[in-house]
Write an enzyme that holds these catalytic residues in place. Structure first.
Site, PDB file in Angstrom:
ATOM      1  N   CYS A  19       0.855  -1.187   0.000  1.00  0.00           N
ATOM      2  CA  CYS A  19       0.000   0.000   0.000  1.00  0.00           C
ATOM      3  C   CYS A  19       0.894   1.241   0.000  1.00  0.00           C
ATOM      4  O   CYS A  19       2.112   1.141   0.169  1.00  0.00           O
ATOM      5  CB  CYS A  19      -0.950   0.012   1.191  1.00  0.00           C
ATOM      6  SG  CYS A  19      -0.135   0.222   2.784  1.00  0.00           S
ATOM      7  N   CYS A  22       3.244   1.871   2.923  1.00  0.00           N
ATOM      8  CA  CYS A  22       4.457   1.041   2.952  1.00  0.00           C
ATOM      9  C   CYS A  22       5.589   1.748   2.208  1.00  0.00           C
ATOM     10  O   CYS A  22       6.723   1.837   2.700  1.00  0.00           O
ATOM     11  CB  CYS A  22       4.186  -0.317   2.309  1.00  0.00           C
ATOM     12  SG  CYS A  22       2.968  -1.329   3.150  1.00  0.00           S
ATOM     13  N   CYS A 393      -6.331   5.485   9.719  1.00  0.00           N
ATOM     14  CA  CYS A 393      -5.218   5.185   8.813  1.00  0.00           C
ATOM     15  C   CYS A 393      -5.590   5.513   7.369  1.00  0.00           C
ATOM     16  O   CYS A 393      -6.638   5.087   6.884  1.00  0.00           O
ATOM     17  CB  CYS A 393      -4.829   3.712   8.921  1.00  0.00           C
ATOM     18  SG  CYS A 393      -3.402   3.314   7.897  1.00  0.00           S
ATOM     19  N   CYS A 395      -4.424   4.470   4.495  1.00  0.00           N
ATOM     20  CA  CYS A 395      -3.899   3.545   3.482  1.00  0.00           C
ATOM     21  C   CYS A 395      -4.723   3.579   2.197  1.00  0.00           C
ATOM     22  O   CYS A 395      -4.188   3.663   1.101  1.00  0.00           O
ATOM     23  CB  CYS A 395      -3.864   2.124   4.037  1.00  0.00           C
ATOM     24  SG  CYS A 395      -2.541   1.827   5.216  1.00  0.00           S
ATOM     25  N   ASP A 437       1.073  16.751 -36.597  1.00  0.00           N
ATOM     26  CA  ASP A 437       1.937  16.882 -37.760  1.00  0.00           C
ATOM     27  C   ASP A 437       1.279  16.088 -38.889  1.00  0.00           C
ATOM     28  O   ASP A 437       0.483  15.176 -38.624  1.00  0.00           O
ATOM     29  CB  ASP A 437       3.323  16.320 -37.432  1.00  0.00           C
ATOM     30  CG  ASP A 437       4.212  16.262 -38.655  1.00  0.00           C
ATOM     31  OD1 ASP A 437       4.307  17.282 -39.368  1.00  0.00           O
ATOM     32  OD2 ASP A 437       4.787  15.192 -38.910  1.00  0.00           O
ATOM     33  N   THR A 439       2.943  14.768 -42.221  1.00  0.00           N
ATOM     34  CA  THR A 439       3.725  13.715 -42.860  1.00  0.00           C
ATOM     35  C   THR A 439       4.202  12.689 -41.841  1.00  0.00           C
ATOM     36  O   THR A 439       4.875  13.014 -40.870  1.00  0.00           O
ATOM     37  CB  THR A 439       4.941  14.302 -43.597  1.00  0.00           C
ATOM     38  OG1 THR A 439       4.482  15.274 -44.527  1.00  0.00           O
ATOM     39  CG2 THR A 439       5.713  13.215 -44.325  1.00  0.00           C
ATOM     40  N   ASP A 632       6.107  12.996 -35.229  1.00  0.00           N
ATOM     41  CA  ASP A 632       6.996  11.854 -35.434  1.00  0.00           C
ATOM     42  C   ASP A 632       8.154  11.824 -34.446  1.00  0.00           C
ATOM     43  O   ASP A 632       8.961  10.910 -34.456  1.00  0.00           O
ATOM     44  CB  ASP A 632       7.534  11.830 -36.869  1.00  0.00           C
ATOM     45  CG  ASP A 632       8.376  13.068 -37.197  1.00  0.00           C
ATOM     46  OD1 ASP A 632       8.736  13.812 -36.270  1.00  0.00           O
ATOM     47  OD2 ASP A 632       8.671  13.282 -38.382  1.00  0.00           O
TER      48      ASP A 632
END
Length: 741
Positions: A19, A22, A393, A395, A437, A439, A632
């Protein structure tokens, strides 16, 4: 390991983190050590990375700190360490066998993971053994309570509580030593210990048992969330058939070297990134790109590690080492993406730091104020205050974001959609416009020469030969089209070749400076006559791209090319508009060609743009709201970086994986709206998780204060919420971003 001045880069695998709290324990404890910098702890990839000055703190000391918190740790790439969370005392000397397991050699090993970590039944794990122990103690205590009279049953419950609480208290003490006083273990210790003091031993023992069950469920849920990422590593086969001196030899795929020849039989997975040198047939690349239709691959074609050879035997030359193949880079990208935490996750992390102390303070007030101010019974309000400790808690709240992000990253990676972390996912979910783009992104990226018009040159062959000489060595799609068309022609030698971004290329050929450039640049140089401009306009009206070959101020010829749109480009534009986004084409091509493409696709456009023009356009669009830029990854790099989210197209290329904020591996334009749908679904899932976590805790907070619920419903509220948000996040693994309905 790379040296960084006096600091070395170090990386470990840390097991037992199930969790967000931890990971926080490890992060806070290690960060307090001198000489530690650039620290990251990632929950789903179980990774600890840092830079370390070993003159101040050694690697062994780092590992000792992590083990003292109850987690397993080993050098990254070594066999996975056992999870020691349940029974190891802080600073307890380990047996020699344990030390050997915890400190394995640094080289990569094919040894199987520890059974407590991977695929073992729950009862074989440390947390599973704690469930069995506490359950057995609780059963024995219940039996004694029912079969005996007097206080024997109460003492049995007290003993069961103490025995089950010892490993939890050890972890609480270890966390306290490293500056983490507010952990679920410390709250459990206080609550169970307080319950014993006020005589609620039976309920305290039940709470400890439910806590152990909840931890096992958390472990199972976290393991499911990690399984999608781990599955990627299983795509590459363990062995390969290397061909040497006419003989075949089976070797480990991880040991393949660049340049070796491997034989891939029909039905086998390809063991390395490479190039086909003999044979032709269909290759199923769906493990890598998500594209289910096998692609024909023959001599000269690139293939990916993990793809499946479906037809004929292929001989392949290895072009990438195992640690740098496409699958390895995808795994690395997905793991590293965890480190780019989303703004929501960073906010929740900050929120949880003051939330837990606030809950402890509220619990103390609940215990003290009613008895002191209103004369209420101390025992009743102490009990309610202890229950509040368990509810407090965070968690579930802390794990709500990373669990959803990890599931989304894994789901996207399986479909060829890569995003570099939670910050990118959150940004992609909020974009308001998408720029493309042209091409190679919206078009096939493989234009073909359709017409050659000699002007001052003797004939078409001379125009092509001279243009090919100038373009030799260039990777631009237009250059490649010219080189293909001039394949059989003798080319003169070119010297001092150079590229002019957004304009063209030039080189010295036969003592003359020749340029192949777009018409605008040629006109600016005074190389085009009125008649030439009319010819160019006619070709562009037909949707063709035209380049001009000229020397000084004289045009030698025109070359017209056509690059067809991708088959799914128009559908992608429709899907984007359905998502409420406005698609726009930013291209360096001429306005007539751009208009023809934009009209067919149903998108807006701006033409004649240099790289700096695209950058300025993206800045303007970003000022009006989030914008995604798709290109690209090479010429569009400045615009990709400037955009809110930059997405690179390309089937596993270096640029596609390492530039921009994400990559689309299948070269399908419809994957752009799919990426946005996945990002939006992820953010919706995160909002649901936060609502579940806070809603459950808020409801039980009220019911506990008014006396409707007690200790064991409180622990169910905590562990139950953690399991619920994790399971909800796992739904993203099955989410199909390609569905438009």
């Amino acid at each position: 390991m790379a040296d960084d001045g006096a600091r070395d880069f170090c990386e470990w695998t840390v097991t037992g983190m199930d969790c967000g709290s931890c990971a926080g324990k490890v992060r806070d404890a290690v960060d307090r050590l001198p000489g530690v910098s650039d620290l990251t702890v990632t929950l789903m990839s179980e990774k600890l990375k840092l830079r370390l000055d070993e003159t101040q703190t050694t690697r062994g000391e780092i590992e000792a700190v992590v083990r003292s918190l109850g987690f397993g740790i080993a050098t990254r790439g070594a066999p996975r360490p056992a999870d020691r969370r349940t029974f190891v005392l802080p600073d307890m000397p380990m047996p020699a066998a344990d030390r050997a397991e915890a400190d394995p050699p640094a080289e990569i090993s094919d040894a199987p993971a520890d059974p407590a970590e991977d695929g073992a039944p729950w009862h074989a794990t440390g947390k599973g053994r704690l469930v069995l122990l506490t359950g057995a103690l609780l059963a024995v205590a219940w039996g004694l309570d029912r079969l005996t009279s007097g206080s024997a049953g109460s003492w049995a419950f007290a003993l069961a509580c103490v025995i089950g609480l010892v490993p939890i208290a050890r972890r609480a003490v270890a966390a306290l030593r490293f500056g983490k006083p507010f952990t679920i273990e410390s709250l459990m210790t206080l609550a169970a210990g307080g319950a014993l003091v006020i005589g609620a031993a039976e309920e305290a023992a039940l709470v400890i048992f439910l806590f152990a069950v909840g931890e096992v469920l958390e472990r199972v849920a976290a393991g499911r969330a990690r399984s999608g990422i781990r599955a990627l590593g299983q795509l590459v086969p363990k062995t390969a058939l290397v061909e040497e001196n006419g003989a075949l030899r089976e070797v480990r795929a991880a040991a393949l070297r660049i340049g070796q020849r491997v034989l891939v039989r029909p039905g086998d997975r390809i063991p390395a990134d490479g190039e086909v040198i003999e044979g032709a047939g269909g290759v199923d690349e769906s493990p890598v790109t998500g594209e289910s239709v096998p692609q024909m691959r023959g001599p000269g074609d690139a293939v990916f590690a993990g793809a499946i050879n479906t037809e004929a035997a292929l001989r392949i030359r290895v072009t990438r080492a195992a640690e740098d193949n496409t699958i390895a880079r995808i795994i690395r990208l997905v793991e590293e993406a965890e480190e780019a935490r989303a703004p929501t996750e960073r906010f929740i992390d900050r929120f949880s730091r003051w939330y837990m102390p606030a809950i402890v303070a509220v619990s103390a007030l609940v215990m003290v104020l009613p008895p002191l101010v209103f004369g209420q019974p101390w025992e009743t309000w102490t009990y309610r205050g202890l229950a509040l400790l368990l509810i407090g808690c965070p968690c579930a709240l802390v794990i709500s974001v990373p669990a959803a992000i990890a599931a989304a990253l894994s789901s996207g990676a399986r479909r060829g959609l890569l995003m570099k972390g939670g910050a990118v996912i959150e940004a992609a979910a909020s974009v308001r416009a998408v720029a493309f783009d042209k091409t190679g992104t919206l078009t096939q990226g493989r234009p073909e020469v359709t017409e050659v018009v000699p002007l001052a040159a003797a004939d078409e062959a001379e125009v092509l030969a001279l243009a090919a000489a100038v373009e030799t060595g260039s990777g631009h799609p237009v250059a490649q089209a010219i080189l293909r068309r001039a394949g059989g022609l003798a080319r003169p030698e070119a010297r001092a070749a150079r590229v002019q971004p957004g304009r063209g290329a030039e080189a010295e050929v036969g003592g003359r400076l020749l340029t192949v450039a777009n018409p605008r640049h040629a006109a600016e140089r005074g190389a085009l006559a009125e008649e030439d401009l009319r010819r160019i306009a006619r070709l562009e009206d037909e949707g063709r791209t035209v380049v001009v070959l000229f020397a000084e101020r004289q045009a030698l010829g025109l070359i017209a090319l056509r690059d067809e749109p991708r088959p799914d480009a128009a559908e992608a534009m429709r899907q984007l508009r359905a998502l409420g986004l406005e698609p726009t084409i930013l291209t360096g091509d001429n306005a007539r060609t751009a208009a023809a493409i934009a009209r067919d696709l149903g998108a807006g456009f701006t033409a004649g743009m240099l790289p700096e023009d695209k950058l300025a356009a993206i800045r303007t669009m970003t000022a009006a709201g989030g914008v995604m830029m798709v290109g690209d990854g090479i010429n569009d790099a400045p615009a990709l970086k400037q955009a809110t989210v930059g997405i690179a197209m390309g089937s596993g290329t270096d640029v596609a994986l390492e530039t921009a904020d994400g990559a689309i591996l299948r070269d399908r334009v419809t994957d752009v709206p799919a990426t946005i749908r996945l990002a939006r679904a992820t953010m919706g899932n995160i909002r649901q998780n936060v609502a579940i976590a806070l809603g459950l805790k808020g409801a039980f907070l009220v019911t506990t204060v008014v006396g409707l619920t007690g200790l064991w419903p409180a622990i169910l509220a905590d562990t139950g919420a953690t399991v619920l948000v994790t399971l909800n996040a796992l739904r993203l693994l099955a989410f199909d971003p390609e569905r438009t309905a």
